[in-house]
Motif scaffolding. Structure first.
Motif, PDB file in Angstrom:
ATOM      1  N   ILE A   1      46.579  30.421  43.589  1.00 49.47           N
ATOM      2  CA  ILE A   1      47.672  30.411  42.620  1.00 49.47           C
ATOM      3  C   ILE A   1      48.517  31.637  42.951  1.00 49.47           C
ATOM      4  N   GLN A   2      49.713  31.387  43.412  1.00 53.70           N
ATOM      5  CA  GLN A   2      50.579  32.427  43.965  1.00 53.70           C
ATOM      6  C   GLN A   2      51.482  32.994  42.873  1.00 53.70           C
ATOM      7  N   PHE A   3      51.280  34.298  42.523  1.00 48.28           N
ATOM      8  CA  PHE A   3      52.199  34.917  41.573  1.00 48.28           C
ATOM      9  C   PHE A   3      53.138  35.867  42.297  1.00 48.28           C
TER      10      PHE A   3
ATOM     11  N   SER B   1      41.220  36.474  39.587  1.00 47.18           N
ATOM     12  CA  SER B   1      42.562  36.981  39.835  1.00 47.18           C
ATOM     13  C   SER B   1      42.467  38.352  40.478  1.00 47.18           C
ATOM     14  N   ASN B   2      43.238  38.568  41.512  1.00 46.76           N
ATOM     15  CA  ASN B   2      43.349  39.869  42.180  1.00 46.76           C
ATOM     16  C   ASN B   2      42.036  40.392  42.753  1.00 46.76           C
TER      17      ASN B   2
ATOM     18  N   HIS C   1      42.060  31.251  42.797  1.00 44.45           N
ATOM     19  CA  HIS C   1      42.243  32.697  42.875  1.00 44.45           C
ATOM     20  C   HIS C   1      43.730  32.972  42.733  1.00 44.45           C
ATOM     21  N   GLN C   2      44.095  33.685  41.677  1.00 42.09           N
ATOM     22  CA  GLN C   2      45.489  34.055  41.455  1.00 42.09           C
ATOM     23  C   GLN C   2      45.745  35.393  42.132  1.00 42.09           C
ATOM     24  N   LEU C   3      46.738  35.422  43.022  1.00 36.74           N
ATOM     25  CA  LEU C   3      47.038  36.642  43.744  1.00 36.74           C
ATOM     26  C   LEU C   3      48.513  36.732  44.112  1.00 36.74           C
ATOM     27  N   GLU C   4      48.960  37.954  44.352  1.00 38.06           N
ATOM     28  CA  GLU C   4      50.343  38.180  44.765  1.00 38.06           C
ATOM     29  C   GLU C   4      50.540  37.627  46.170  1.00 38.06           C
TER      30      GLU C   4
END
Length: 193
Positions: A76-78, A30-31, A51-54
């Motif tokens: 994974i789009q947050f 993530s990030n 990969h979780q990212l903005e």
């Protein structure tokens, strides 16, 4: 915040060992910046599954997204609606973005939403889904949860996607670098200097 001297690659290698035990089926990050992910790809033995990212229409990170697709890393789009509420406009690091129209009030999203008979929030979510990303909207309110869930049924056409592409402002609203004592997002769109 107390940071640990353990490097992320050492942590990644420990996570890789968990795969062999069967305690987990996939591992991700993530990030991370591209340079950090390149270290994992070079020194690790497992490609991150996710990969979780903005990511949202104001921070599209097109080159970074294409790189993920090339490497087979699921995004994974947050913060799919950009977190453009009063709280984020009032924090010191977001002062430069304070003049930006809330994402869900942007004329492009309003027009595309009207065209499809949907809400701007649903269009922002559908944009991520149509682009083959897992999207994480946040709500605890039942009607909003139901509205969010319906976004995966929306089919955006090429004209819609072209219009939404024009909204990219490289505006990042979630950067806890100062709190973490570690510079996140080096070399990425919207990174603070």
């Amino acid at each position: 915040m107390v940071t640990d001297p353990t490097s992320f690659i050492d942590t990644w290698k420990a996570m890789e060992k968990l795969l062999k035990t069967g305690k987990t089926r996939a591992i991700g990050v993530s990030n991370f910046s591209k340079s950090e992910l390149e270290v994992i790809l070079r020194e690790g033995s497992v490609v991150p599954a996710a990969h979780q990212l903005e990511l949202h229409p104001y921070l599209q990170q097109k080159d970074f997204v294409a790189w993920h697709m090339e490497k087979g890393i699921q995004i994974i789009q947050f913060s799919p609606c950009g977190n453009l509420n009063a709280f984020y406009r009032d924090v010191s690091w977001a002062k430069e973005e304070a003049h930006i129209t809330r994402l869900i009030d942007h004329p492009v999203l309003l027009n595309v939403a009207k065209k499809h008979g949907k809400t701007p929030i649903q269009i922002a979510l559908a944009w991520g889904v149509v682009n083959r990303r897992a999207v994480i909207p946040k709500s605890t309110i039942e009607w909003q949860i139901l509205e969010n869930a319906a976004a995966d049924k929306i089919v955006l056409d090429e004209e819609d996607l072209k219009e939404i592409a024009s909204m990219d402002q490289k505006a990042r609203f979630n950067d806890p670098s100062a709190d973490f004592g570690y510079k996140l997002y080096i070399g990425l769109d919207g990174a603070t200097v």
